[in-house]
Design an enzyme around this catalytic site. Structure first.
Site, PDB file in Angstrom:
ATOM      1  N   ASP A  10      26.777  46.241  66.372  1.00 12.99           N
ATOM      2  CA  ASP A  10      26.403  47.370  67.230  1.00 12.99           C
ATOM      3  C   ASP A  10      25.718  48.418  66.362  1.00 12.99           C
ATOM      4  OD1 ASP A  10      28.526  48.323  65.834  1.00 12.99           O
ATOM      5  OD2 ASP A  10      29.890  48.360  67.549  1.00 12.99           O
TER       6      ASP A  10
ATOM      7  N   ARG B  53      26.751  48.929  45.765  1.00 10.92           N
ATOM      8  CA  ARG B  53      27.143  47.607  46.239  1.00 10.92           C
ATOM      9  C   ARG B  53      26.988  47.566  47.758  1.00 10.92           C
ATOM     10  NH1 ARG B  53      32.853  44.955  47.367  1.00 10.92           N
ATOM     11  NH2 ARG B  53      31.989  43.010  48.107  1.00 10.92           N
TER      12      ARG B  53
ATOM     13  N   HIS C  47      29.668  38.925  53.300  1.00  7.96           N
ATOM     14  CA  HIS C  47      30.766  39.870  53.488  1.00  7.96           C
ATOM     15  C   HIS C  47      31.207  39.760  54.954  1.00  7.96           C
ATOM     16  CE1 HIS C  47      32.643  43.754  51.786  1.00  7.96           C
ATOM     17  NE2 HIS C  47      33.215  43.551  52.951  1.00  7.96           N
TER      18      HIS C  47
ATOM     19  N   ASN D 181      32.596  37.857  49.442  1.00  8.42           N
ATOM     20  CA  ASN D 181      33.580  38.923  49.369  1.00  8.42           C
ATOM     21  C   ASN D 181      34.934  38.449  49.886  1.00  8.42           C
ATOM     22  OD1 ASN D 181      34.253  41.889  49.098  1.00  8.42           O
ATOM     23  ND2 ASN D 181      34.824  41.526  51.226  1.00  8.42           N
ATOM     24  N   GLU D 182      35.949  38.538  49.043  1.00 10.37           N
ATOM     25  CA  GLU D 182      37.336  38.301  49.443  1.00 10.37           C
ATOM     26  C   GLU D 182      37.555  36.998  50.207  1.00 10.37           C
ATOM     27  OE1 GLU D 182      39.066  41.618  51.448  1.00 10.37           O
ATOM     28  OE2 GLU D 182      38.590  43.029  49.868  1.00 10.37           O
TER      29      GLU D 182
ATOM     30  N   ASN E  11      38.702  43.511  44.048  1.00  9.84           N
ATOM     31  CA  ASN E  11      39.003  44.533  45.051  1.00  9.84           C
ATOM     32  C   ASN E  11      40.497  44.786  45.004  1.00  9.84           C
ATOM     33  OD1 ASN E  11      36.356  44.269  45.742  1.00  9.84           O
ATOM     34  ND2 ASN E  11      36.714  43.535  47.830  1.00  9.84           N
TER      35      ASN E  11
ATOM     36  N   TYR F 152      43.730  47.430  46.108  1.00  8.02           N
ATOM     37  CA  TYR F 152      44.215  48.557  46.906  1.00  8.02           C
ATOM     38  C   TYR F 152      45.690  48.874  46.675  1.00  8.02           C
ATOM     39  CZ  TYR F 152      39.777  48.477  49.342  1.00  8.02           C
ATOM     40  OH  TYR F 152      38.441  48.544  49.619  1.00  8.02           O
TER      41      TYR F 152
ATOM     42  N   GLU G 256      35.861  47.141  44.589  1.00 12.14           N
ATOM     43  CA  GLU G 256      36.348  47.997  45.677  1.00 12.14           C
ATOM     44  C   GLU G 256      37.673  48.607  45.267  1.00 12.14           C
ATOM     45  OE1 GLU G 256      36.860  46.429  49.650  1.00 12.14           O
ATOM     46  OE2 GLU G 256      34.943  45.378  49.554  1.00 12.14           O
TER      47      GLU G 256
END
Ligand SMILES: *[C@@H]1O[C@H](CO)[C@@H](O)[C@H](O)[C@H]1NC(C)=O
Ligand SMILES: *[C@@H]1O[C@H](CO)[C@@H](O)[C@H](O)[C@H]1NC(C)=O
Ligand SMILES: *[C@@H]1O[C@H](CO)[C@@H](O)[C@H](O)[C@H]1NC(C)=O
Ligand SMILES: *[C@@H]1O[C@H](CO)[C@@H](O)[C@H](O)[C@H]1NC(C)=O
Length: 477
Positions: free
Chosen positions: A68, A93, A138, A182-183, A327, A329, A384
């Site tokens: 969107d 990135r 990603h 990614n991941e 990454n 967290y 990240e």
């Protein structure tokens, strides 16, 4: 960001109130706590990150995927580049949207408007003195490939290789920092084995424990394919580096018992090792092979749920990354698990571990970087790290505290001797956080999602980061 994971941990954060007035290089003490200045080495990069689907919008302009408006970066990338320039980052990135380049996933039909878009973005970045750091995948898969089985179909390995070749061909003259996927852990765990619709592609009609390891297997092989294509066809001319982004916590034993220490090692194997060991050593960690085989047998299967690599695949895999993006967290406190009630995540069942989230846990980042750099003997980078809140407030001192502590942990790992290339904040701006939609905010810049212009406003954390980058140092208080 993996599955909007910061959500729910916010209340655990103890806000720091100490203030200090210090000068670079001076260590002093305020209110009983020492304040240290950490200097970034000359070759250390600072960066900020986004991903295509989460910020671009314009999904219907030139392809047939289901995006969107998001942050409307598709139209506003020049504004974003100005904001990156204000921060002073050396690298940006971002990810390329596979469906925007190859709408049906195959190289028969190119979307030249998509290629133009990324050419413009890359050129503008370079003009602004910012190096592109590009993620090829990603989470946004072309619909036709998703319908054909997505990451559960071996066919996607070659399709991904073809896509990577298109990217090297069109952008590799200017892009030197590539990240294939990614991941993959998030894709397999939440996209192909979630209990609820938490992560793209969110297809849960599959045999979960099998689909998880199978999708991971093809993600790993797709990575190796893209890497070897660079080796064979582009490396000599383009001289870039190709890596992958792995999400991982740090897994610390809940007690010093031998069982818990072993459990913490297994938990690390089932997250970081799951992908890193095939990529650097050519095969899955032994603890995964053993754990999954024994659980599969207990459940009455004649074959392990963990797929095997062929000898040729092992050869292609071994050493298939020039650098490793991490990454990070949060961390986990891990104990040995002996009973398996319904509802425990598959890797915890297979790995016989129990985990509690530690958040925030900056020392875990220091440990991950040291571990990865030493174990895999490869340059690592934080690709990240960031803090989410529900409000997007401009006065985000809690985010500053989080980023500061993790940046310090990163610089400490570098001082410890880890080969750490740089640090990347997730995210440049508030964006569409997958399952959490627009309700979870990670940005250094606030985005007004009710404003048709998607106006970006710098938060306090943006000024803080600008300052850190200008000084190339960070204070511990
Ligand atoms: C979802 O998974 C089922 C079962 O494997 C498959 O038939 C279907 O095509 C998948 N749908 C998508 C959109 O991936
Ligand atoms: C384990 O032992 C180390 C070294 O003695 C100690 O620093 C650490 O706090 C202990 N960890 C736990 C969880 O008890
Ligand atoms: C967001 O944009 C809308 C529409 O332009 C405006 O009415 C509103 O005040 C803005 N909100 C903020 C927080 O700036
Ligand atoms: C949106 O951008 C247009 C064109 O730059 C400008 O005229 C208009 O005032 C902006 N609207 C808001 C709410 O900022």
């Amino acid at each position: 960001m993996p599955r909007g994971g910061g959500r729910g941990f916010v209340h655990l954060f103890a806000m720091k109130t100490l203030r200090c007035l210090f000068f670079a290089g001076i260590i002093a003490v305020v209110q009983g706590q020492s304040c240290t200045t950490y200097q970034a080495p000359k070759d250390f990069f600072f960066a900020a990150a986004t991903a295509a689907y989460q910020v671009e919008g314009g999904a219907r302009e030139d392809d047939n995927s289901n995006g969107d408006i998001a942050c409307d970066s598709y139209h506003q990338y020049k504004v974003d580049i100005q904001n990156l320039k204000k921060l002073g980052v050396k690298q940006y990135r971002f990810s390329i949207s596979w469906p925007r380049i190859l709408p049906d996933g195959c190289t028969k039909s190119f979307n030249w408007a998509g290629i133009d878009y990324y050419n413009n973005l890359i050129d503008e970045l370079i003009d602004a003195g910012i190096e592109p750091m590009v993620t090829m995948f990603h989470f946004d898969t072309p619909t036709t490939l998703g319908d054909a089985g997505g990451w559960l179909s071996r066919d996607i390995v070659d399709k991904f290789g073809d896509y990577a070749r298109v990217l090297y061909k069109n952008f590799g003259d200017r892009v030197k920092n590539w990240l294939t996927i990614n991941e993959p852990l998030s894709i397999s765990t939440w996209g192909y084995c979630g209990l609820t619709g938490v992560q793209a592609p969110g297809n849960f009609s599959m045999q979960c424990p099998w689909s998880k390891y199978l999708s991971a297997h093809y993600l790993i092989l797709a990575h190796a394919k893209a890497y070897r294509i660079y080796d064979f066809e582009f490396r000599l001319l383009q001289q870039g580096k190709v890596g992958i982004v792995l999400s991982t916590g740090w897994y610390t034993p809940a007690t010093n018992s031998t069982d818990d220490i072993a459990a913490a090692n297994r938990a690390r194997d089932f997250a970081l090792g799951w992908f890193a060991e095939p990529i650097f050593f050519g095969d899955y960690p032994q603890s995964m092979k053993d754990g999954i085989a024994s659980r599969s047998a207990l459940e009455g299967y004649t074959k392990s749920r963990l797929p095997e690599f062929t000898p040729l695949e092992k050869l292609l895999l071994k050493g298939s990354a020039d650098w490793l993006g991490i990454n990070y967290y949060y961390g986990f406190s891990v104990s040995n698990r002996v009973t398996f009630p319904y509802g425990i995540a598959q890797e915890q069942v297979d790995g016989a571990t129990d985990r509690n989230v530690l958040y925030p846990y900056p020392q875990g980042l220091r440990s991950v970087l040291n571990y990865a750099s030493q174990t895999y003997k490869v340059p690592v980078a934080v690709t990240e790290n960031g803090y989410s809140d529900g409000t997007g407030t401009l006065d985000d001192t809690i985010r500053i505290d989080y980023l500061r502590d993790h940046l310090i942990a990163t610089l400490q790992a570098r001082q410890d001797g880890a080969n750490v290339l740089g640090y990347t904040v997730w995210s440049l701006m508030d964006n569409m956080e997958w399952s959490s939609g627009y309700t979870v905010k990670y940005g250094l810049y606030q985005v007004n999602f009710t404003d048709p212009n998607r106006t970006r406003t710098p938060k306090a954390s943006a000024s803080w980061y600008t300052n850190v980058i200008a000084q190339r140092s960070v204070n511990s208080c």
